[in-house]
Scaffold this motif. Structure first.
Motif, PDB file in Angstrom:
ATOM      1  N   PRO A  73       5.233  -6.742 -12.809  1.00  0.00           N
ATOM      2  CA  PRO A  73       4.895  -8.078 -12.587  1.00  0.00           C
ATOM      3  C   PRO A  73       4.912  -8.434 -11.481  1.00  0.00           C
ATOM      4  O   PRO A  73       5.878  -8.341 -10.549  1.00  0.00           O
ATOM      5  N   PRO A  74       3.691  -9.256 -11.282  1.00  0.00           N
ATOM      6  CA  PRO A  74       3.784 -10.069  -9.613  1.00  0.00           C
ATOM      7  C   PRO A  74       4.825 -10.751  -9.227  1.00  0.00           C
ATOM      8  O   PRO A  74       5.285 -11.651 -10.326  1.00  0.00           O
ATOM      9  N   LYS A  75       5.264 -10.833  -8.195  1.00  0.00           N
ATOM     10  CA  LYS A  75       6.420 -11.894  -7.785  1.00  0.00           C
ATOM     11  C   LYS A  75       5.772 -12.772  -6.727  1.00  0.00           C
ATOM     12  O   LYS A  75       4.929 -12.536  -5.800  1.00  0.00           O
ATOM     13  N   ALA A  76       6.153 -14.065  -6.865  1.00  0.00           N
ATOM     14  CA  ALA A  76       5.858 -14.937  -5.841  1.00  0.00           C
ATOM     15  C   ALA A  76       6.157 -14.951  -4.578  1.00  0.00           C
ATOM     16  O   ALA A  76       5.546 -15.154  -3.527  1.00  0.00           O
ATOM     17  N   TYR A 127       3.298  -0.509  -7.619  1.00  0.00           N
ATOM     18  CA  TYR A 127       2.073  -1.161  -7.852  1.00  0.00           C
ATOM     19  C   TYR A 127       2.671  -2.448  -8.642  1.00  0.00           C
ATOM     20  O   TYR A 127       3.631  -2.494  -9.274  1.00  0.00           O
ATOM     21  N   GLU A 128       1.862  -3.662  -8.550  1.00  0.00           N
ATOM     22  CA  GLU A 128       2.171  -4.666  -9.419  1.00  0.00           C
ATOM     23  C   GLU A 128       0.767  -5.464  -9.834  1.00  0.00           C
ATOM     24  O   GLU A 128      -0.106  -5.228  -9.265  1.00  0.00           O
ATOM     25  N   GLY A 129       1.097  -5.899 -11.119  1.00  0.00           N
ATOM     26  CA  GLY A 129      -0.257  -6.552 -11.786  1.00  0.00           C
ATOM     27  C   GLY A 129       0.448  -6.412 -13.229  1.00  0.00           C
ATOM     28  O   GLY A 129       1.479  -6.808 -13.565  1.00  0.00           O
ATOM     29  N   SER A 130      -0.715  -6.655 -13.734  1.00  0.00           N
ATOM     30  CA  SER A 130      -0.580  -6.866 -15.431  1.00  0.00           C
ATOM     31  C   SER A 130      -1.233  -5.699 -16.273  1.00  0.00           C
ATOM     32  O   SER A 130      -2.582  -5.349 -15.798  1.00  0.00           O
ATOM     33  N   ILE A 131      -0.976  -5.472 -17.416  1.00  0.00           N
ATOM     34  CA  ILE A 131      -1.529  -4.398 -18.198  1.00  0.00           C
ATOM     35  C   ILE A 131      -1.855  -4.968 -19.589  1.00  0.00           C
ATOM     36  O   ILE A 131      -0.839  -5.544 -20.214  1.00  0.00           O
ATOM     37  N   SER A 132      -2.830  -4.621 -20.121  1.00  0.00           N
ATOM     38  CA  SER A 132      -3.229  -4.944 -21.620  1.00  0.00           C
ATOM     39  C   SER A 132      -3.685  -3.996 -22.507  1.00  0.00           C
ATOM     40  O   SER A 132      -3.998  -2.760 -22.050  1.00  0.00           O
ATOM     41  N   GLU A 133      -4.081  -4.123 -23.891  1.00  0.00           N
ATOM     42  CA  GLU A 133      -4.842  -3.073 -24.640  1.00  0.00           C
ATOM     43  C   GLU A 133      -6.263  -2.805 -23.946  1.00  0.00           C
ATOM     44  O   GLU A 133      -6.705  -1.694 -24.202  1.00  0.00           O
ATOM     45  N   THR A 174      -5.204  -5.233 -14.127  1.00  0.00           N
ATOM     46  CA  THR A 174      -5.364  -5.639 -12.921  1.00  0.00           C
ATOM     47  C   THR A 174      -4.129  -5.292 -11.925  1.00  0.00           C
ATOM     48  O   THR A 174      -3.252  -5.915 -12.513  1.00  0.00           O
ATOM     49  N   MET A 175      -4.349  -4.859 -10.772  1.00  0.00           N
ATOM     50  CA  MET A 175      -3.121  -4.466 -10.023  1.00  0.00           C
ATOM     51  C   MET A 175      -3.742  -4.103  -8.681  1.00  0.00           C
ATOM     52  O   MET A 175      -4.948  -3.951  -8.224  1.00  0.00           O
ATOM     53  N   HIS A 176      -2.615  -3.969  -7.831  1.00  0.00           N
ATOM     54  CA  HIS A 176      -2.835  -3.307  -6.270  1.00  0.00           C
ATOM     55  C   HIS A 176      -1.343  -3.142  -5.632  1.00  0.00           C
ATOM     56  O   HIS A 176      -0.367  -3.167  -6.273  1.00  0.00           O
ATOM     57  N   ARG A 177      -1.646  -2.051  -4.974  1.00  0.00           N
ATOM     58  CA  ARG A 177      -0.423  -1.407  -4.591  1.00  0.00           C
ATOM     59  C   ARG A 177       0.536  -2.386  -3.721  1.00  0.00           C
ATOM     60  O   ARG A 177       0.057  -3.256  -3.039  1.00  0.00           O
ATOM     61  N   ILE A 178       1.804  -2.264  -3.867  1.00  0.00           N
ATOM     62  CA  ILE A 178       2.702  -3.146  -2.939  1.00  0.00           C
ATOM     63  C   ILE A 178       2.782  -2.548  -1.614  1.00  0.00           C
ATOM     64  O   ILE A 178       3.405  -1.443  -1.509  1.00  0.00           O
ATOM     65  N   PRO A 179       2.434  -3.352  -0.636  1.00  0.00           N
ATOM     66  CA  PRO A 179       2.288  -2.778   0.728  1.00  0.00           C
ATOM     67  C   PRO A 179       3.804  -2.744   1.421  1.00  0.00           C
ATOM     68  O   PRO A 179       4.699  -3.376   0.987  1.00  0.00           O
ATOM     69  N   GLU A 180       4.017  -1.682   2.307  1.00  0.00           N
ATOM     70  CA  GLU A 180       5.228  -1.713   3.325  1.00  0.00           C
ATOM     71  C   GLU A 180       5.251  -2.621   4.359  1.00  0.00           C
ATOM     72  O   GLU A 180       4.772  -2.290   5.322  1.00  0.00           O
ATOM     73  N   GLY A 181       5.204  -4.057   4.215  1.00  0.00           N
ATOM     74  CA  GLY A 181       4.835  -4.856   5.210  1.00  0.00           C
ATOM     75  C   GLY A 181       3.544  -5.711   4.820  1.00  0.00           C
ATOM     76  O   GLY A 181       3.189  -5.973   3.698  1.00  0.00           O
ATOM     77  N   ARG A 182       2.955  -6.198   5.814  1.00  0.00           N
ATOM     78  CA  ARG A 182       1.594  -6.833   5.561  1.00  0.00           C
ATOM     79  C   ARG A 182       0.581  -5.706   5.860  1.00  0.00           C
ATOM     80  O   ARG A 182       0.340  -4.998   6.695  1.00  0.00           O
TER      81      ARG A 182
END
Length: 209
Positions: free
Chosen positions: A31-34, A46-52, A56-64
């Protein structure tokens, strides 16, 4: 084939059932974190949400990293497997920022170059800078697209074709070359902008009679 616009669509098919695909995605997506600390590596890739119906998601980067694509997937369940329709695109805020920066830069650069206050070589460098910067951004985005594409293939199907691995390597080398050139670009501008030293005056006693 690579699109000129930062937008890509493709399909991944697997003979596995939908619940198996969702379970694999859930092990790689959190899940996404603020607030996320850049030095913390104890997280899913990756972070995001999954349903049936999809995800929707995107890769968690190493930095900016502003050029990580936003990924949307839609599940279809024909007889005997699962079809995942995936769309990747640049974040709308980043896209808007690039367009505004491009327009503002050229509105000022064109006025300076047309005024005749700079030499022709310097004008070409100034006018070519935004295009080169956009090219670096474009390469960075498509490198991230290829990276996420391969990750999704590995997660959903379980393997990545060698052709796609080689494609990612080519984008990696191209991105590295673009960053090297962008690093030496300021020195090229400084050399072209520097004035030659004034000619030394020959003393009267050494001049030919």
């Amino acid at each position: 084939m690579v699109n000129l616009l930062p937008h890509d669509r493709f399909i991944i098919q697997t003979p596995d059932a939908l619940q198996a695909v969702i379970a694999r995605l859930e092990t790689n997506v959190e899940p996404p974190k603020a607030l996320r600390w850049s030095f913390n590596r104890n997280h899913a890739p990756y972070e995001g949400s999954i349903s049936e119906s999809g995800f929707t998601m995107h890769r968690i980067p190493e930095g900016r990293n502003s050029f990580i694509p936003q990924i949307k997937g839609h599940f279809e369940t024909p007889s005997g497997g699962t079809v995942v329709r995936i769309t990747m695109k640049l974040h709308p805020f980043v896209m808007s920022f690039l367009v505004m920066w491009f327009l503002l830069f050229y509105s000022g650069a064109l006025a300076v170059c047309l005024s005749g206050s700079v030499a022709a070589t310097e004008a070409l460098l100034v006018l070519g800078l935004p295009l080169f910067v956009l090219f670096v951004f474009w390469i960075s985005f498509w490198f991230e697209v290829e990276r996420s594409h391969n990750d999704l293939l590995k997660i959903i199907v379980g393997q990545v074709p060698k052709s796609r691995q080689h494609r990612l390597q080519k984008f990696f080398l191209l991105r590295g070359t673009a960053f090297v050139i962008s690093g030496i670009f300021p020195f090229i501008f400084m050399v072209s902008h520097s004035e030659p030293p004034p000619a030394r005056e020959v003393p009267e006693s050494f001049r030919s009679q």
